[in-house]
Design a protein around this motif. Structure first.
Motif, PDB file in Angstrom:
ATOM      1  N   ARG A  18       0.071   1.511   2.892  1.00 22.36           N
ATOM      2  CA  ARG A  18      -0.944   2.104   3.769  1.00 22.36           C
ATOM      3  C   ARG A  18      -0.520   3.526   4.116  1.00 22.36           C
ATOM      4  NH1 ARG A  18      -4.293  -0.918   6.999  1.00 22.36           N
ATOM      5  NH2 ARG A  18      -3.630   0.110   8.924  1.00 22.36           N
ATOM      6  N   GLU A  58      -5.377   2.508   1.542  1.00 23.76           N
ATOM      7  CA  GLU A  58      -4.584   1.290   1.366  1.00 23.76           C
ATOM      8  C   GLU A  58      -4.741   0.776  -0.057  1.00 23.76           C
ATOM      9  OE1 GLU A  58      -3.855  -2.989   3.612  1.00 23.76           O
ATOM     10  OE2 GLU A  58      -5.542  -1.703   4.210  1.00 23.76           O
ATOM     11  N   ARG A  59      -3.608   0.356  -0.623  1.00 26.97           N
ATOM     12  CA  ARG A  59      -3.644  -0.219  -1.964  1.00 26.97           C
ATOM     13  C   ARG A  59      -3.563  -1.731  -1.869  1.00 26.97           C
ATOM     14  NH1 ARG A  59      -1.517  -1.851  -6.703  1.00 26.97           N
ATOM     15  NH2 ARG A  59      -1.983  -0.628  -8.582  1.00 26.97           N
ATOM     16  N   GLY A  60      -4.514  -2.390  -2.486  1.00 30.00           N
ATOM     17  CA  GLY A  60      -4.523  -3.847  -2.515  1.00 30.00           C
ATOM     18  C   GLY A  60      -5.442  -4.329  -3.610  1.00 30.00           C
ATOM     19  N   ASP A  61      -5.119  -5.493  -4.169  1.00 32.89           N
ATOM     20  CA  ASP A  61      -5.928  -6.060  -5.253  1.00 32.89           C
ATOM     21  C   ASP A  61      -6.104  -5.083  -6.417  1.00 32.89           C
ATOM     22  OD1 ASP A  61      -6.276  -8.438  -3.810  1.00 32.89           O
ATOM     23  OD2 ASP A  61      -8.020  -7.630  -2.766  1.00 32.89           O
ATOM     24  N   TRP A  65      -7.135   1.325  -4.822  1.00 29.88           N
ATOM     25  CA  TRP A  65      -7.066   1.975  -3.516  1.00 29.88           C
ATOM     26  C   TRP A  65      -8.425   1.916  -2.830  1.00 29.88           C
ATOM     27  CZ3 TRP A  65      -2.742   3.756  -1.130  1.00 29.88           C
ATOM     28  CH2 TRP A  65      -1.602   3.896  -1.917  1.00 29.88           C
TER      29      TRP A  65
END
Length: 244
Positions: free
Chosen positions: A2, A203-206, A209
């Motif tokens: 994040r 935020e980086r997820g799955d 970004w």
């Protein structure tokens, strides 16, 4: 991961303090600063005193470049105040800042675009004024830059664009100045439309970004009163209203 992105503080210390306090409540991993930090009508030296010890990854914007390179007689009032107030140590800190900064293979910090600290990334100015950039224009400005997240500033307009290949371009808006007028390359106005301080969290997820654009309240009337007392009615109106 994040990342909180701040940009275009322009010496507005009260707005900066409010934003930093809000960031502290949000469990971010990193804070980055996208430039145009000091020039304005308020507190350049005090803003430097606040920021420099924090050690945030920071790039310089066009106003930092102008403070260091322009003859004082060619400076506008915002740059001239900063140039007059900043100490030699603070100017040395500015001189050491990079124009762009790669945080990782995935994250690039730029002020304007990867190629220019003056170019608009997510907006376009033509004879009719300011408009959101088309996707084709944004893709051309991003070029072959491989970063999956490009954080930019300069225009003070909070905006997010995702390219067809998944790259995310994020402008967090301005911490310290929600509106201004410019006459290059054609006359236009930048207007966020409200006086809040602004920043973004990416935020980086799955596997990709995403970004959130955030607003923060502070005592903008006090800041506007200070600007007015210094003869900067343009700043006073922008700070109170978010309009130029």
């Amino acid at each position: 991961m994040r990342i909180a992105a701040i940009s275009d503080i322009h010496g507005n210390l009260a707005a900066l303090d409010a934003v930093l306090a809000d960031i502290a409540r949000r469990n971010v991993d990193l804070v980055v600063n996208l430039g145009d930090i000091f020039s304005g009508a308020l507190f350049p030296r005090e803003t430097a005193d606040r920021l420099m010890p924090l050690g945030f990854p920071t790039i310089r914007g066009n106003h930092e470049r102008q403070i260091l390179t322009l003859d004082p007689g060619r400076m506008g009032p915002s740059d001239r105040l900063a140039a007059d107030c900043l100490t030699p140590d603070q100017k040395g800190w500015i001189a050491a800042l990079p124009e762009t900064l790669r945080i990782s293979e995935e994250v690039l910090l730029v002020h304007g675009t990867p190629d220019s600290d003056l170019a608009y990334f997510l907006e376009t100015v033509d004879e009719t004024g300011l408009r959101p950039a088309t996707m084709a224009e944004i893709e051309a400005r991003a070029g072959n830059e491989p970063a999956r997240l490009i954080l930019c500033g300069h225009t003070h307009m909070p905006r997010v664009a995702r390219l067809d290949d998944g790259r995310l371009i994020v402008n967090p808006g301005s911490v310290g100045l929600p509106a201004y007028e410019d006459d290059r390359p054609f006359p236009h106005k930048i207007e966020a439309g409200s006086p809040y301080a602004r920043y973004a969290i990416a935020e980086r997820g799955d596997g990709q970004w995403t970004a959130r654009l955030l607003i923060v309240g502070y005592d903008w009337n006090e800041a506007a009163d200070i600007a007015a007392a210094r003869g900067r009615q343009d700043w006073a109106r922008a700070l109170r209203t978010g309009f130029a």
